[in-house]
Design a protein around this motif. Structure first.
Motif, short mmCIF file in Angstrom:
data_model
loop_
_atom_site.label_atom_id
_atom_site.label_comp_id
_atom_site.label_asym_id
_atom_site.label_seq_id
_atom_site.Cartn_x
_atom_site.Cartn_y
_atom_site.Cartn_z
N UNK A 88 58.16 49.22 39.31
CA UNK A 88 59.45 49.88 39.53
C UNK A 88 59.60 50.34 40.98
N UNK A 89 58.47 50.69 41.63
CA UNK A 89 58.53 51.11 43.04
C UNK A 89 58.88 49.92 43.94
N UNK A 90 58.28 48.77 43.63
CA UNK A 90 58.54 47.57 44.43
C UNK A 90 59.98 47.13 44.24
N UNK A 91 60.47 47.09 43.00
CA UNK A 91 61.87 46.72 42.75
C UNK A 91 62.82 47.65 43.46
N UNK A 92 62.54 48.93 43.39
CA UNK A 92 63.40 49.93 44.04
C UNK A 92 63.42 49.74 45.55
#
Length: 51
Positions: free
Chosen positions: A18-22
């Motif tokens: 989720x951090x990478x997507x964000x």
């Protein structure tokens, strides 16, 4: 905690999905909503100027 490692020919992101997507979405917004993913993720030295 998202970490980004960048060399001349390689880009590596380490963190939760989720951090990478964000982070990718944030960078795309900064470069314009129609920015291509390949241009966003290309290492900085290979990146062409924003359109």
């Amino acid at each position: 905690m998202l970490k980004r490692y960048e060399t001349n020919s390689r880009l590596q992101w380490v963190g939760k999905a989720w951090e990478i997507r964000s982070a990718i979405r944030r960078i795309q917004r900064e470069q314009g909503g129609s920015a291509r993913l390949v241009d966003v993720l290309r290492p900085a030295k290979e990146r062409s100027p924003a359109r």
